[in-house]
Motif scaffolding. Structure first.
Motif, mmCIF file in Angstrom:
data_model
loop_
_atom_site.group_PDB
_atom_site.id
_atom_site.type_symbol
_atom_site.label_atom_id
_atom_site.label_comp_id
_atom_site.label_asym_id
_atom_site.label_seq_id
_atom_site.Cartn_x
_atom_site.Cartn_y
_atom_site.Cartn_z
ATOM 1 N N LYS A 87 -2.175 0.335 -0.040
ATOM 2 C CA LYS A 87 -2.429 -1.144 0.933
ATOM 3 C C LYS A 87 -2.636 -0.625 2.338
ATOM 4 O O LYS A 87 -2.830 -0.886 3.127
ATOM 5 N N TRP A 88 -0.771 0.341 2.569
ATOM 6 C CA TRP A 88 -1.304 1.413 3.827
ATOM 7 C C TRP A 88 -2.079 1.729 4.239
ATOM 8 O O TRP A 88 -2.770 1.448 5.407
ATOM 9 N N GLU A 89 -3.255 1.994 2.870
ATOM 10 C CA GLU A 89 -4.417 2.752 4.153
ATOM 11 C C GLU A 89 -5.493 2.400 4.439
ATOM 12 O O GLU A 89 -5.875 1.681 5.552
ATOM 13 N N ASN A 90 -5.662 1.340 3.559
ATOM 14 C CA ASN A 90 -6.958 0.178 3.503
ATOM 15 C C ASN A 90 -6.262 -0.819 5.238
ATOM 16 O O ASN A 90 -7.272 -0.540 5.567
ATOM 17 N N CYS A 91 -4.670 -0.899 5.426
ATOM 18 C CA CYS A 91 -4.378 -1.108 7.045
ATOM 19 C C CYS A 91 -4.902 -0.459 7.755
ATOM 20 O O CYS A 91 -5.212 -0.216 8.740
ATOM 21 N N LYS A 92 -4.558 0.874 7.730
ATOM 22 C CA LYS A 92 -4.486 1.482 8.418
ATOM 23 C C LYS A 92 -6.183 2.071 8.906
ATOM 24 O O LYS A 92 -6.911 2.451 9.866
ATOM 25 N N GLN A 93 -7.053 1.758 7.677
ATOM 26 C CA GLN A 93 -8.753 2.310 7.675
ATOM 27 C C GLN A 93 -9.192 0.952 8.312
ATOM 28 O O GLN A 93 -10.374 0.939 8.372
ATOM 29 N N ALA A 94 -8.544 -0.447 8.378
ATOM 30 C CA ALA A 94 -9.697 -1.582 9.095
ATOM 31 C C ALA A 94 -8.989 -1.078 10.302
ATOM 32 O O ALA A 94 -8.583 -1.337 11.115
ATOM 33 N N PRO A 95 -10.579 -1.563 11.159
ATOM 34 C CA PRO A 95 -11.226 -1.677 12.715
ATOM 35 C C PRO A 95 -10.173 -2.317 13.467
ATOM 36 O O PRO A 95 -9.770 -3.139 12.827
ATOM 37 N N SER A 128 -7.023 -6.570 6.081
ATOM 38 C CA SER A 128 -8.721 -6.265 8.032
ATOM 39 C C SER A 128 -7.786 -7.522 8.584
ATOM 40 O O SER A 128 -8.565 -7.395 10.126
ATOM 41 N N GLN A 129 -7.630 -8.565 8.246
ATOM 42 C CA GLN A 129 -8.053 -10.109 9.237
ATOM 43 C C GLN A 129 -6.161 -10.365 8.938
ATOM 44 O O GLN A 129 -6.058 -11.944 8.037
ATOM 45 N N GLY A 130 -4.848 -10.478 9.744
ATOM 46 C CA GLY A 130 -4.037 -11.710 8.539
ATOM 47 C C GLY A 130 -3.813 -11.790 10.564
ATOM 48 O O GLY A 130 -4.098 -12.692 10.673
ATOM 49 N N LEU A 131 -2.132 -11.433 10.982
ATOM 50 C CA LEU A 131 -1.723 -11.678 11.715
ATOM 51 C C LEU A 131 -2.870 -12.032 12.977
ATOM 52 O O LEU A 131 -3.116 -10.839 13.511
ATOM 53 N N PRO A 137 -5.353 -6.388 11.736
ATOM 54 C CA PRO A 137 -5.462 -5.633 9.943
ATOM 55 C C PRO A 137 -3.678 -6.165 10.321
ATOM 56 O O PRO A 137 -2.988 -4.937 11.315
ATOM 57 N N THR A 138 -3.077 -6.369 8.859
ATOM 58 C CA THR A 138 -1.462 -6.693 9.120
ATOM 59 C C THR A 138 -1.403 -6.123 7.199
ATOM 60 O O THR A 138 -1.817 -6.378 6.270
ATOM 61 N N ASN A 139 0.013 -5.213 7.975
ATOM 62 C CA ASN A 139 0.437 -4.866 6.526
ATOM 63 C C ASN A 139 1.740 -5.842 6.258
ATOM 64 O O ASN A 139 2.619 -5.639 6.517
ATOM 65 N N ILE A 140 1.952 -6.304 5.125
ATOM 66 C CA ILE A 140 2.487 -7.229 4.445
ATOM 67 C C ILE A 140 3.695 -6.440 3.428
ATOM 68 O O ILE A 140 2.505 -6.350 2.190
ATOM 69 N N ASN A 141 4.729 -5.875 3.507
ATOM 70 C CA ASN A 141 5.491 -5.598 2.078
ATOM 71 C C ASN A 141 6.807 -6.096 1.955
ATOM 72 O O ASN A 141 7.367 -6.569 2.645
ATOM 73 N N ASN A 142 7.162 -6.097 0.937
ATOM 74 C CA ASN A 142 8.609 -6.876 0.592
ATOM 75 C C ASN A 142 9.618 -6.444 0.717
ATOM 76 O O ASN A 142 9.212 -4.711 0.982
ATOM 77 N N VAL A 143 10.583 -7.024 1.292
ATOM 78 C CA VAL A 143 11.928 -6.132 1.154
ATOM 79 C C VAL A 143 12.558 -4.723 0.758
ATOM 80 O O VAL A 143 12.585 -3.495 1.724
ATOM 81 N N GLU A 144 12.158 -5.315 -0.586
ATOM 82 C CA GLU A 144 12.784 -4.126 -1.583
ATOM 83 C C GLU A 144 11.630 -3.018 -1.775
ATOM 84 O O GLU A 144 12.174 -1.358 -1.597
#
Lengths: 161, 625
Positions: free
Chosen positions: B205-213, B338-341, B345-352
């Motif tokens: 997921k991080w990689e996808n977000c990093k690579q998103a233009p 790729s298109q979030g907030l 590009p936005t990466n969402i992860n849970n607290v844990e």
């Protein structure tokens, strides 16, 4: 009504549109509900159409457009509380107060709320009275607490602390 | 600001951080005894605040034995059911169900003389032996508390406490000598998967977000822990907020984000408060802001509050909510990475998930991936609740069986009634029958069994739980929480709710169950987002494993668990009733009659079936059929 607190709440969040939900929470904390005049001010300051503000205010369950009672009674209806017979508490309180969740008693004493889960499942069924958590509740204990408030109105024994 | 030592200053480099840590450790060494009082929301309900105040009051009276004593108000150690919990360090003596009255004795006996107090110790239920240390208690023994163990050690309102347990060291390591790409590789190699429920590989997921233009990127910590019965995220954010910030900082550096958000649900006031405080402290200390630790990396975090909407745990709805809009999800043809907030590009992860990140950086991906099963690595925190003896938060290695969790850690049935199922995965999950308790707990086996891991709620059910009622509960829950955007979910849940209502009222017939099943499958197929797609799971898993119970309701008009009110009757057993009158007094409907010391009886036409009589009866004379 005094709208000065509304202005300072909006200022605290830098008048940012994205802070709308945070702003509404603070306004509700201030007035115990979301008064129309306050919402108009929020709409003006944040340059959002009033209907959109109402859309948000009515979508999220935490917000109320009508004034809340003096005491707030919240029952948890999460799964753990449910399997430990929390539903009986709700039934009993509804019967005793003669109101539905989301409503306030006619004398403005108690507002009843039901929430999905308060995350204190280990000690369920859980009830929150004026911000204080009570675990391992049952219908009888809950009824007694409610009656204490209702009687307090006459005897003046129970006061919100 | 409370919790900020007078020596607080901006940390501008890794070596300054090290200096500060040494200073804090030196100060801690001076303290000879630490009294840790649990301050989680669970223990607060049991009055831990009063216990803490009592300690404060006693300690203000003067020194004990000339010892330097530190009183600490910590995060949640997990054994909520036994609260308030007090641990005396360095001896590590574990006291449970501590009352205000016990405080002077703890100080005079344990702290002063080093003597243990028997009645405050946990007693092993099988061996009837008192246990001195937490780690020897069966509830803790089988756990692997990598994340939760830190909650016991720190006061979440003090950044110094976090620094003392090597907090922000992983951040320092990353900023001083690891490239963003290497971090992503490390997280990928660790096998960490999203702890929010779906189990998507975090590194990917991080990689996808990093690579998103795009240059502007966001990261979000999802603490909208909506699944009823799950509270590990609350406990982590409440008990160790800096570890979440550290995880987010590392993620932001790897992905290239400058701004993060922590979205906290409205029902968690303490978690919100502690997160806000931690952010303020981290800003002052220089862990958030510009040029963090002199590395040139900028990052800041803001909080956003939910509004009591379950759907906002769904990523696109959560984003809408942060943007200040109605929390309606959108179709996920374009992913949030790729298109979030604000379309960025936005990466969402849970607290844990975030909490695991500093740990992986500290100990390495190889260490992390040695824990767990082939496809599910590391530990998972579960909230073990419902009809089980020991309730609370348990952290276990992936792959442990349900039986070990429920019986070894949970101690088995609560009051003699046989355990028949465990519900996992929240409203999107399902009920797993006792016959499958030897299943290893990991993402894939639970999904195969018709449930899912979800965020980690485990609600144990016994013979007194009605499976039709449970299905009804979840369907009504989801009906309320459906945002109403798409028809299958909006209407389907409503109709399924009506059918289940009918079944529990004895109105079912031969067509009811097939109709329910058909409708459930349509809702699963045709709904827009995850809420609707998984909504029928509680019904389908219920019908799969507990069909006879449904049939009992439909065809024989009876509820074997004695839960569904229209199908049950309360009565008092003449042989067991002692005529004490407690039930008569408790009955709100005046439906009980009988003379003192004579057997009592219930008037069915007045009985509201509230169960108060059964709750007060000391001889279990009140029967439900």
């Amino acid at each position: 009504m005094n709208l000065r607190p509304v202005n300072s709440i909006i200022e605290r969040y830098g008048g940012k549109r994205t802070a709308l939900i945070n702003i509404l929470h603070d306004v509700q904390d201030q007035y115990s509900h979301l008064p129309k005049e306050a919402l108009k001010t929020v709409a003006q300051k944040l340059r959002i159409d009033l209907p959109d503000i109402y859309g948000v205010a009515t979508f999220y369950k935490s917000f109320s457009l009508i004034p809340k009672g003096k005491h707030s009674l919240t029952l948890c209806h999460g799964t753990a509380c449910h399997v430990r017979e929390g539903v009986k508490i709700l039934r009993e309180i509804k019967r005793r107060l003669n109101i539905e969740p989301g409503q306030t008693t006619g004398d403005g004493q108690i507002s009843l709320n039901v929430v999905n889960c308060l995350g204190v499942c280990a000690i369920g069924p859980v009830m929150v009275l004026d911000g204080k958590f009570y675990g391992e509740m049952n219908a009888l204990k809950a009824r007694k607490m409610v009656e204490k408030i209702l009687n307090g109105r006459d005897g003046g024994k129970y006061e919100k602390n | 600001m409370e919790g900020m030592g007078e020596n607080m200053r901006k940390i501008k480099s890794v070596s300054q951080l090290e200096g500060w840590r040494e200073q804090i450790l030196a100060r801690l060494k001076e303290s000879e005894t630490t009294i840790s009082v649990c301050g989680g929301t669970g223990c607060q309900a049991y009055g831990c605040q009063k216990v803490k105040k009592a300690f404060q009051k006693e300690l203000s009276k003067g020194k004990i034995n000339n010892k330097k004593i530190t009183l600490k108000y910590t995060g949640c150690p997990g054994f909520c059911e036994r609260g308030p919990l007090v641990t005396i360090l360095p001896d590590n003596i574990f006291y449970q169900r501590v009352k205000v009255e016990d405080v002077p004795q703890i100080l005079s006996e344990t702290v002063h003389h080093g003597r243990k107090i028997d009645h405050l110790l946990f007693e092993d239920p099988d061996l009837h032996k008192k246990i001195l240390f937490a780690q020897d208690i069966p509830f803790y023994r089988a756990q692997k508390r990598l994340l939760l163990s830190k909650n016991d050690l720190i006061d979440p309102t003090r950044i110094e406490d976090y620094i003392a347990i090597d907090g922000y060291q992983s951040l320092a390591k990353v900023l001083s000598r690891i490239q963003p790409e290497e971090i992503i590789e490390e997280i990928k190699a660790s096998g960490l998967r999203g702890r929010g429920g779906a189990g998507y590989p975090t590194g990917k997921k991080w990689e996808n977000c990093k690579q998103a233009p795009g240059d502007t990127k966001y990261i979000i910590c999802n603490c909208d822990e909506g699944d009823p019965g799950a509270f590990m995220d609350r406990s982590l954010l409440e008990g160790n907020p800096h570890s979440i910030l550290e995880g987010m900082l590392i993620g932001a550096y790897a992905i290239g984000a400058k701004q993060g958000f922590i979205y906290v649900r409205q029902e968690y006031p303490l978690a919100y408060q502690n997160a806000e405080r931690a952010i303020t402290q981290a800003r002052r200390a220089g862990f958030l802001g510009k040029n963090i630790l002199g590395s040139g990396f900028d990052f800041d975090v803001d909080t956003a509050r939910g509004g009591g909407a379950f759907i906002c745990g769904e990523s696109t709805a959560l984003i809408a909510s942060i943007e200040g809009r109605v929390g309606e999800p959108r179709s996920k043809q374009v992913h949030t990475v790729s298109q979030g907030l604000w379309e960025k590009p936005t990466n969402i992860n849970n607290v844990e998930t975030w909490a695991n990140v500093p740990l992986i950086v500290e100990k390495g991906s190889q260490w992390f991936s040695s824990i767990g099963t082939e496809k599910s690595k590391g530990t998972k925190i579960f909230s073990l609740v419902g009809k089980v003896k020991n309730t609370g938060l348990v952290e276990v290695p992936m792959g442990i069986t349900l039986r070990e969790i429920i019986f070894d850690i949970g101690g088995g049935p609560q009051n003699g009634k046989a355990i028949k199922a465990v519900q996992t995965g929240g409203p999107s999950g399902g009920c797993i029958p006792a016959s499958l308790f030897d299943l290893p707990v990991d993402y894939d086996s639970l999904t195969r069994a018709g449930s899912m891991m979800g965020s980690g709620g485990m609600i144990v059910m016994d013979e007194g739980t009605c499976m039709v009622d449970v299905a009804k509960y979840f369907v009504h829950f989801l009906k309320e929480e459906s945002c109403g955007k798409c028809l299958p979910c909006r209407e389907g849940l409503k109709r399924m709710g009506e059918i289940l209502d009918g079944i529990t009222e004895g109105k079912g017939n031969g067509e009811t169950l097939p109709l329910l099943e058909e409708l459930a499958n349509v809702v699963a197929d045709a709904s827009l987002c995850g809420l609707g797609k998984s909504a029928p799971n509680p019904i389908l898993s219920g019908l799969k494993y507990f069909r006879p119970e449904f049939e009992d309701h439909v065809y024989r008009k009876r509820c074997p668990a004695a839960v569904c009110t229209p199908l049950i009757q309360y009565s008092i057993s003449g042989t067991d009733c002692t005529g004490c009158g407690a039930c008569k007094k408790a009955c709100p409907a005046q439906a009980i009659e009988g003379e003192r010391k004579q057997s009592h009886w219930i008037l069915p036409e007045l009985c509201t079936k509230c169960g108060s009589c059964r709750d007060v009866c000391k001889t279990q004379a009140v029967r439900v059929q």
